[in-house]
Design an enzyme around this catalytic site. Structure first.
Site, PDB file in Angstrom:
ATOM      1  N   GLY A   6       0.829  -1.195   0.000  1.00  0.00           N
ATOM      2  CA  GLY A   6       0.000   0.000   0.000  1.00  0.00           C
ATOM      3  C   GLY A   6       0.866   1.249   0.000  1.00  0.00           C
ATOM      4  CD  GLU A   7       4.182   2.639   2.915  1.00  0.00           C
ATOM      5  OE1 GLU A   7       5.032   3.117   2.133  1.00  0.00           O
ATOM      6  OE2 GLU A   7       4.486   2.073   3.967  1.00  0.00           O
ATOM      7  N   GLY A   8       0.797   3.751  -1.706  1.00  0.00           N
ATOM      8  CA  GLY A   8       1.080   4.347  -3.003  1.00  0.00           C
ATOM      9  C   GLY A   8       2.405   3.869  -3.556  1.00  0.00           C
TER      10      GLY A   8
END
Length: 353
Positions: free
Chosen positions: A318-320
């Site tokens: 995740g997180e980008g």
């Protein structure tokens, strides 16, 4: 639930598509020899409405919030990791921070509903570089007991996401998120909106063992039953959460209406696109899907959206992070259109008819 849906028109443009394809085919290469990179160049040209698409000032938004359901043990990590990771983003030590830096992606962390106060001591207005505070509430409610958020809170989060994009420069937005428990929200949104059994939508998230995954699935099944009446997209979003996903729905809707390129990361951000697409059916035309996540259910989401992810590396952070990692492919596709010689300009003979 009262939200203002922006106008998002169909991007189908046969003349532009033909012009782009002709330009791609006239480059000094055998037809189709750059494979999916050619399709990416075509897609970017259609999104930006240009035979010479250029990506400008990429904005990476990491939307963060806490989830009341996390207290029931649906994640391998405690809720305080949400705010601790926000601090890590701001300090530049997270994976997405490292991946964004060399490509000059402007990374902003958005506090959509973290159960923590990030005000900077000594700052005249309490602001901190890289942090945008758009807190709806300090975390959603436990959705096994009540809706994760009220209709009003959901509408506010979406509106704040729209307003965020209106204030951003550039023509591309990369989507990221942080929130302990948000794979649960995304799994339930997928189950409800796609009509899938929750067992096929629920993965290990932050790394749950088999027994804990079974327990997580049982909890999510109970939440779905608790909110059986929440069938419409916004009803489901309010029932299951979270504030970061709702904010991302607003981001996606506004960016799509402004014809910005949307670079979608993994499971959670795709869930936000799933909601936005259900509200405005041409949203996915503006999306480039960075990768196929290792999270169970993501491949099904991508198939539903008729998406062609750029990478398949088993990522599930995740997180980008996947969006930041895939970014050079978008840059390369545009540069090939702009800088690669044609047969005519290079004086190279074309293939015999």
């Amino acid at each position: 639930m009262n939200i203002v849906l922006p106008l998002i028109e169909d991007l189908q443009d046969a003349a532009l598509a033909q012009a782009l394809q002709r330009r791609i085919d006239q480059k000094t290469k055998p037809l189709g020899s750059l494979g999916r990179l050619e399709r990416l160049a075509l897609r970017l040209g259609l999104i930006l409405g240009s035979e010479s698409p250029r990506l400008a000032q990429p904005q990476l938004l990491v939307c963060a919030a806490d989830h009341g359901l996390a207290a029931r043990g649906v994640s391998a990590f405690p809720s305080e990791v949400t705010w601790q990771m926000v601090e890590n983003f701001l300090a530049g030590g997270a994976a997405v921070s490292v991946l964004a830096r060399p490509h000059r992606q402007a990374l902003s962390v958005v506090d959509c509903g973290v159960k923590h106060d990030f005000v900077a001591p000594g700052s005249p207005d309490g602001t901190r570089p890289g942090l945008l505070v758009r807190k709806v509430a300090p975390g959603t409610a436990d959705c096994l007991e009540a809706a994760a958020m009220s209709a009003e809170q959901c509408a506010l989060a979406i509106a704040q996401g729209q307003a965020l994009v209106r204030g951003l420069p550039g023509n591309c937005v990369l989507l990221g998120e942080m929130g302990i428990g948000n794979t649960s929200a995304a799994s339930m949104l997928m189950a409800r909106l796609l009509g899938r059994d929750i067992a096929h939508c629920t993965g290990a998230g932050t790394g749950l063992a088999a027994e804990a995954l079974e327990r997580k699935t049982a909890i999510l099944r109970a939440v779905l039953q608790r909110h059986a009446q929440a069938q419409a997209p916004l009803q489901a979003l309010a029932a299951f959460g979270g504030f970061e996903i709702a904010t991302l729905v607003g981001v996606v809707l506004q960016a799509a209406s402004e014809r910005r390129v949307l670079v979608v990361d993994g499971f959670i951000t795709t869930a936000a696109v799933l909601v936005a697409q259900a509200l405005a059916p041409h949203v996915a035309q503006r999306c480039v899907f960075a990768h196929r996540s290792g999270e169970r259910g993501h491949a099904v989401m991508l198939d539903h959206l008729q998406a062609e992810p750029l990478l398949d590396m088993g990522l599930r952070l995740g997180e980008g992070s996947g969006a930041a990692l895939a970014w050079p492919l978008l840059q390369s596709a545009c540069l090939l259109l702009e800088q690669m010689a044609s047969f005519a300009s290079a004086g190279v003979s074309e293939r015999a008819p």
